[in-house]
Design an enzyme around this catalytic site. Structure first.
Site, mmCIF file in Angstrom:
data_model
loop_
_atom_site.group_PDB
_atom_site.id
_atom_site.type_symbol
_atom_site.label_atom_id
_atom_site.label_comp_id
_atom_site.label_asym_id
_atom_site.label_seq_id
_atom_site.Cartn_x
_atom_site.Cartn_y
_atom_site.Cartn_z
ATOM 1 N N CYS A 1 0.897 -1.114 0.095
ATOM 2 C CA CYS A 1 0.141 -0.148 0.138
ATOM 3 C C CYS A 1 0.816 1.279 0.155
ATOM 4 O O CYS A 1 1.893 1.510 0.634
ATOM 5 C CB CYS A 1 -0.798 0.116 1.267
ATOM 6 S SG CYS A 1 -2.097 -1.396 1.247
ATOM 7 N N ARG B 1 6.101 -0.978 -5.855
ATOM 8 C CA ARG B 1 5.822 -1.839 -4.652
ATOM 9 C C ARG B 1 5.043 -2.816 -4.561
ATOM 10 O O ARG B 1 4.954 -3.706 -3.685
ATOM 11 C CB ARG B 1 5.825 -0.790 -3.483
ATOM 12 C CG ARG B 1 6.729 0.190 -3.175
ATOM 13 C CD ARG B 1 6.145 1.238 -2.069
ATOM 14 N NE ARG B 1 7.361 1.997 -1.640
ATOM 15 C CZ ARG B 1 7.666 1.855 -0.406
ATOM 16 N NH1 ARG B 1 6.719 1.164 0.380
ATOM 17 N NH2 ARG B 1 8.456 2.383 -0.013
ATOM 18 N N TRP C 1 -2.960 -3.008 -1.550
ATOM 19 C CA TRP C 1 -2.369 -4.406 -1.766
ATOM 20 C C TRP C 1 -3.303 -5.009 -0.645
ATOM 21 O O TRP C 1 -3.273 -4.839 0.468
ATOM 22 C CB TRP C 1 -0.984 -4.363 -1.042
ATOM 23 C CG TRP C 1 -0.345 -5.798 -1.519
ATOM 24 C CD1 TRP C 1 0.001 -6.365 -2.601
ATOM 25 C CD2 TRP C 1 -0.342 -6.717 -0.457
ATOM 26 N NE1 TRP C 1 0.561 -7.592 -2.360
ATOM 27 C CE2 TRP C 1 0.580 -7.958 -1.054
ATOM 28 C CE3 TRP C 1 -0.377 -7.089 0.849
ATOM 29 C CZ2 TRP C 1 0.801 -9.014 -0.228
ATOM 30 C CZ3 TRP C 1 -0.128 -8.118 1.631
ATOM 31 C CH2 TRP C 1 0.654 -8.978 0.868
ATOM 32 N N ASN D 1 -2.988 2.394 5.399
ATOM 33 C CA ASN D 1 -1.914 1.397 5.179
ATOM 34 C C ASN D 1 -1.735 0.850 6.445
ATOM 35 O O ASN D 1 -1.624 1.360 7.445
ATOM 36 C CB ASN D 1 -0.637 1.946 4.758
ATOM 37 C CG ASN D 1 -0.235 2.573 3.319
ATOM 38 O OD1 ASN D 1 -1.110 2.500 2.539
ATOM 39 N ND2 ASN D 1 0.816 3.194 3.078
ATOM 40 N N GLY D 2 -1.681 -0.600 6.491
ATOM 41 C CA GLY D 2 -1.487 -1.251 7.769
ATOM 42 C C GLY D 2 -2.847 -2.267 7.824
ATOM 43 O O GLY D 2 -3.817 -2.440 7.046
ATOM 44 N N GLU E 1 18.393 -18.865 -1.730
ATOM 45 C CA GLU E 1 17.994 -17.722 -2.742
ATOM 46 C C GLU E 1 17.589 -17.843 -4.271
ATOM 47 O O GLU E 1 16.745 -17.247 -4.861
ATOM 48 C CB GLU E 1 19.157 -16.660 -2.662
ATOM 49 C CG GLU E 1 19.124 -15.290 -3.440
ATOM 50 C CD GLU E 1 17.813 -14.452 -2.919
ATOM 51 O OE1 GLU E 1 17.199 -14.774 -2.214
ATOM 52 O OE2 GLU E 1 17.637 -13.575 -3.708
ATOM 53 N N LYS F 1 14.207 -17.120 -5.957
ATOM 54 C CA LYS F 1 13.995 -16.131 -7.268
ATOM 55 C C LYS F 1 13.155 -16.794 -8.002
ATOM 56 O O LYS F 1 12.236 -16.272 -8.775
ATOM 57 C CB LYS F 1 15.473 -15.782 -7.701
ATOM 58 C CG LYS F 1 16.234 -14.857 -6.974
ATOM 59 C CD LYS F 1 15.863 -13.392 -7.049
ATOM 60 C CE LYS F 1 14.866 -12.998 -6.116
ATOM 61 N NZ LYS F 1 15.563 -12.820 -4.633
ATOM 62 N N GLU G 1 9.303 -16.874 -7.027
ATOM 63 C CA GLU G 1 8.694 -15.710 -6.865
ATOM 64 C C GLU G 1 8.201 -15.115 -8.469
ATOM 65 O O GLU G 1 7.233 -14.683 -8.244
ATOM 66 C CB GLU G 1 9.815 -14.736 -6.470
ATOM 67 C CG GLU G 1 9.787 -14.542 -4.932
ATOM 68 C CD GLU G 1 10.897 -13.357 -4.570
ATOM 69 O OE1 GLU G 1 10.507 -12.518 -3.855
ATOM 70 O OE2 GLU G 1 12.066 -13.301 -5.271
ATOM 71 N N HIS H 1 17.639 -37.617 2.883
ATOM 72 C CA HIS H 1 16.360 -37.540 3.891
ATOM 73 C C HIS H 1 15.042 -37.145 3.585
ATOM 74 O O HIS H 1 14.263 -36.590 4.540
ATOM 75 C CB HIS H 1 17.386 -36.592 5.201
ATOM 76 C CG HIS H 1 18.377 -37.254 5.804
ATOM 77 N ND1 HIS H 1 18.528 -38.379 6.593
ATOM 78 C CD2 HIS H 1 19.459 -36.855 5.722
ATOM 79 C CE1 HIS H 1 19.737 -38.726 6.747
ATOM 80 N NE2 HIS H 1 20.538 -37.814 6.501
ATOM 81 N N LYS I 1 6.983 -5.228 -2.827
ATOM 82 C CA LYS I 1 8.222 -4.957 -2.639
ATOM 83 C C LYS I 1 8.372 -4.572 -1.147
ATOM 84 O O LYS I 1 9.568 -4.999 -0.941
ATOM 85 C CB LYS I 1 8.602 -3.597 -3.539
ATOM 86 C CG LYS I 1 10.189 -3.180 -3.188
ATOM 87 C CD LYS I 1 10.968 -4.143 -4.219
ATOM 88 C CE LYS I 1 12.528 -3.664 -3.945
ATOM 89 N NZ LYS I 1 13.231 -5.033 -4.400
HETATM 90 C C1 G6P Z 1 9.387 -8.637 0.206
HETATM 91 C C2 G6P Z 1 10.282 -8.358 -1.071
HETATM 92 C C3 G6P Z 1 11.538 -9.124 -0.988
HETATM 93 C C4 G6P Z 1 12.462 -8.841 0.077
HETATM 94 C C5 G6P Z 1 11.611 -9.038 1.635
HETATM 95 C C6 G6P Z 1 12.168 -8.282 2.767
HETATM 96 O O1 G6P Z 1 8.888 -9.857 0.371
HETATM 97 O O2 G6P Z 1 9.565 -8.979 -2.085
HETATM 98 O O3 G6P Z 1 12.366 -8.992 -2.144
HETATM 99 O O4 G6P Z 1 13.747 -9.507 0.398
HETATM 100 O O5 G6P Z 1 10.330 -8.151 1.465
HETATM 101 O O6 G6P Z 1 12.370 -6.941 2.650
HETATM 102 P P1 G6P Z 1 13.507 -5.613 3.094
HETATM 103 O O7 G6P Z 1 13.231 -4.370 2.477
HETATM 104 O O8 G6P Z 1 13.242 -5.809 4.697
HETATM 105 O O9 G6P Z 1 14.562 -6.372 2.643
#
Ligand code: G6P
Length: 605
Positions: A2, A27, A74, A99-100, A478, A482, A485, A501, A600
């Site tokens: 948001c 975002r 959002w 927001n929130g 990671e 990726k 996502e 396992h 984001k």
């Molecule tokens: C969201 C984003 C990720 C990010 C995570 C933590 O899930 O999509 O890319 O790693 O938040 O965000 P930060 O700003 O705390 O690194």
């Protein structure tokens, strides 16, 4: 996630509000809206499409006004439909964006229904609008201050009332909100970035603050209702739109920016000095005997990688925990801990809450590793180290991650030196390796054509396994994150030794197994794990250091990493995984920079 923009001016403010929303688009959001005060009442436009669609609507309907608020939503409570999009109205007199999450919205809704308020949305936000309306006696600032006393949860709000046509009131608790100061006009936003182009002067509101914006004045009251003067900061860095240049997506651009971002993040000095982390760092580092790292998402994986460095270079016990778990767990505080929060945005709700929780338990020494110098996290911690990734637009984090790794390596080397485990020659070696990183990364980026060839195969799969060991297990995690996502392929990562396992049961010809294979002490063990996969018909895709002697054969595809990079190897090995996810997503035609359901900057828990 948001976003909020608000303004009071002597000109039509709608273009400024829409531009603000555009700047916050990256975002992630699923609906948007704007409301202005005009002709003695609020008017609004809302859309479940993009901000561009909202812009078209306001042009067609000639929505104009000097006072306005706008929002990208959002969805949390209620589906992303027009009726739930903000601004939310109360009795056609008051408009509000939020927001929130309001945790006690059900009891407030019952109370307000009792007073005759009708609810037309499924949002928790609507209770705030009606609550403020019910308390309004000709002074919006007073009504908001009274209303927020009754809210439990997190909020940043902006609100306007038809009877005060030159006023916008804001309040924050747990979600960010900044005031932008103009000449004869004032602004409000959830992120200073939204107001770039309108002002460079900001007040970063503190927890519990309520503010009132009129044309000539900004008034701020703290959580106790006392009028307070907050520092005005000048931040020019937000200016200018971010250009895509020759790239197809921001994610691709950001992957290719990594040599520059890393070069900017590596400290200038040729030695590791505590002062890199702030004036109080020398004292703080002398008082600690362990680290507690808290973070979410990709930032959590940089913390996991750092654990290996901190324990092997600095010999300091390190615990890494997901922020949303730590904040609600009964943990045993240790006053000798350095609590490290890692965050690209510095505003992630769970990480912020975990930091505050750690502080409330008595942890005195706190350090943020963050990409935004004006963020709440940096303001809340005793020490900080800023990464210089630059603005990251793609939801899937890339350059923020590798710059975090650089910062954490510098932390490990600094603590190692202070604790007598890094002598002058080792220090010089680490500095040399750091300085050479941008060039080494450029050679890795040159592998892109080979990775594109692999991505064709991957785009037809629905599952993938990622394997790594030791320092590179978090890199496998990671890589899997990726891929899932942005391509929506189900991907999981395992430390390769754990394969037998459980996950081995999933391995068939249909399961690609991506393996991170640096030439380290675990290489022979990893090769045995790869044999276990081949024996079950699994197809291996291996990123192998050039000196590993792993060669392509039936069912075993190899891309050679140009250099073997020792302890800093994770920073290089993650890059082909970013490219693999990116090109696979492109082949599948997904919205790479704005993947479905994701945001984001996650400012709600
Ligand atoms: C969201 C984003 C990720 C990010 C995570 C933590 O899930 O999509 O890319 O790693 O938040 O965000 P930060 O700003 O705390 O690194």
């Amino acid at each position: 996630m948001c976003g909020i923009v608000g303004a009071v001016a002597q000109r039509n403010i709608v273009p400024v509000l829409i531009e603000g929303l555009r700047r916050l688009e990256y975002r992630g959001y699923d609906s948007c809206g704007v409301a202005v005060l005009a002709g003695g009442e609020p008017h609004r436009a809302r859309s479940v499409a993009r901000v561009a669609d909202l812009d078209e609507q306001v042009r067609e309907t000639h929505l104009e006004g000097f006072t306005g608020i706008a929002h990208t939503r959002w969805a949390t409570h209620g589906a992303p439909v027009t009726n739930n999009a903000h601004p939310i109205f109360s009795r056609n007199a008051l408009a509000l964006v939020h927001n929130g999450i309001i945790e006690n919205y059900e009891s407030l809704r019952d109370m307000l229904r009792g007073k005759g308020y009708e609810f037309v949305s499924q949002t928790d936000t609507e209770v705030i609008a009606h609550l403020i309306h019910s308390l309004y006696r000709g002074d919006l600032f007073a009504a908001v201050r009274e209303a927020v006393q009754q809210l439990h949860g997190a909020y940043a709000i902006a609100v306007e009332h038809k009877d005060q046509p030159d006023t916008v009131v804001g309040a924050r608790q747990g979600s960010p909100l900044v005031v932008g100061l103009g000449e004869g006009e004032n602004f409000l936003a959830s992120d200073a970035l939204a107001l770039a182009g309108s002002t460079e002067h900001f007040i970063f509101l503190e927890e519990g603050d309520v503010c009132e914006l009129t044309l000539e004045r900004v008034r701020v009251a703290d959580r106790d209702g006392n009028d307070v003067e907050r520092e005005v900061r000048t931040v020019a860095a937000y200016g200018g739109a971010v250009e895509l240049g020759p790239y197809r997506h921001f994610m691709q651009k950001e992957i290719f920016e990594q040599p520059r971002a890393i070069g900017d993040t590596i400290p200038q000095a040729d030695s590791f000095d505590a002062s890199l982390f702030g004036d109080a760092a020398a004292t703080a580092f002398g008082e600690i005997d362990n680290l507690l790292i808290l973070a979410c998402g990709t930032s959590y994986y940089s913390g996991l990688t750092a654990k290996y460095w901190l324990e092997s270079i600095a010999k300091i016990p390190t615990q890494v925990e997901i922020a949303s778990e730590y904040r609600y767990r009964d943990s045993v505080p240790n006053p000798k801990s350095l609590v490290v929060v890692i965050s690209q945005s510095g505003e992630t709700a769970d990480t912020l809450a975990a930091l505050k929780h750690a502080q409330s338990l008595g942890h005195k020494h706190t350090l943020s590793i963050c990409n935004v110098g004006t963020s709440a996290m940096v303001r809340l911690t005793e020490l900080s180290f800023l990464t210089h990734a630059g603005r990251e637009i793609g939801v899937a984090s890339t350059k923020a991650f590798t710059t975090q790794l650089v910062a954490l390596f510098v932390l490990a080397a600094t603590l190692g030196k202070l604790r007598g485990h890094v002598d002058a020659s080792l220090e010089a070696q680490y500095v040399r390796q750091l300085r050479h990183l941008p060039a080494a990364l450029n050679s890795v980026l040159a592998l892109e054509p080979q990775i594109i060839a692999w991505s064709e195969d991957f785009s037809r799969k629905e599952n993938a396994l990622f394997l790594g060991r030791g320092l590179h297990y978090p890199i496998a995690l990671e890589g899997a994150l990726k891929l899932k996502e942005i391509s929506y392929i189900h991907a999981e990562a395992y430390p390769a030794g754990e394969l037998k396992h459980g996950p081995l049961a999933l391995v068939t010809e249909a399961m690609p197994v991506v393996t991170v294979a640096p030439n380290d002490t675990l290489l022979e063990k990893l090769k045995s794990n790869m044999q276990e996969v081949r024996a079950r018909g699994g197809e291996l895709y291996v990123f192998a250091d050039s000196d590993t002697r792993i060669v392509s054969e039936e069912g075993l595809h190899v891309i050679r990493m140009p250099e073997h990079y020792g302890l800093l190897s994770p920073i290089l090995h993650v890059v082909p995984l970013q490219l693999l996810a990116y090109h696979t997503a492109c082949s599948r035609g997904t919205d790479v920079d704005k993947p479905r359901n994701l945001a984001k900057s996650v400012t709600v828990e």
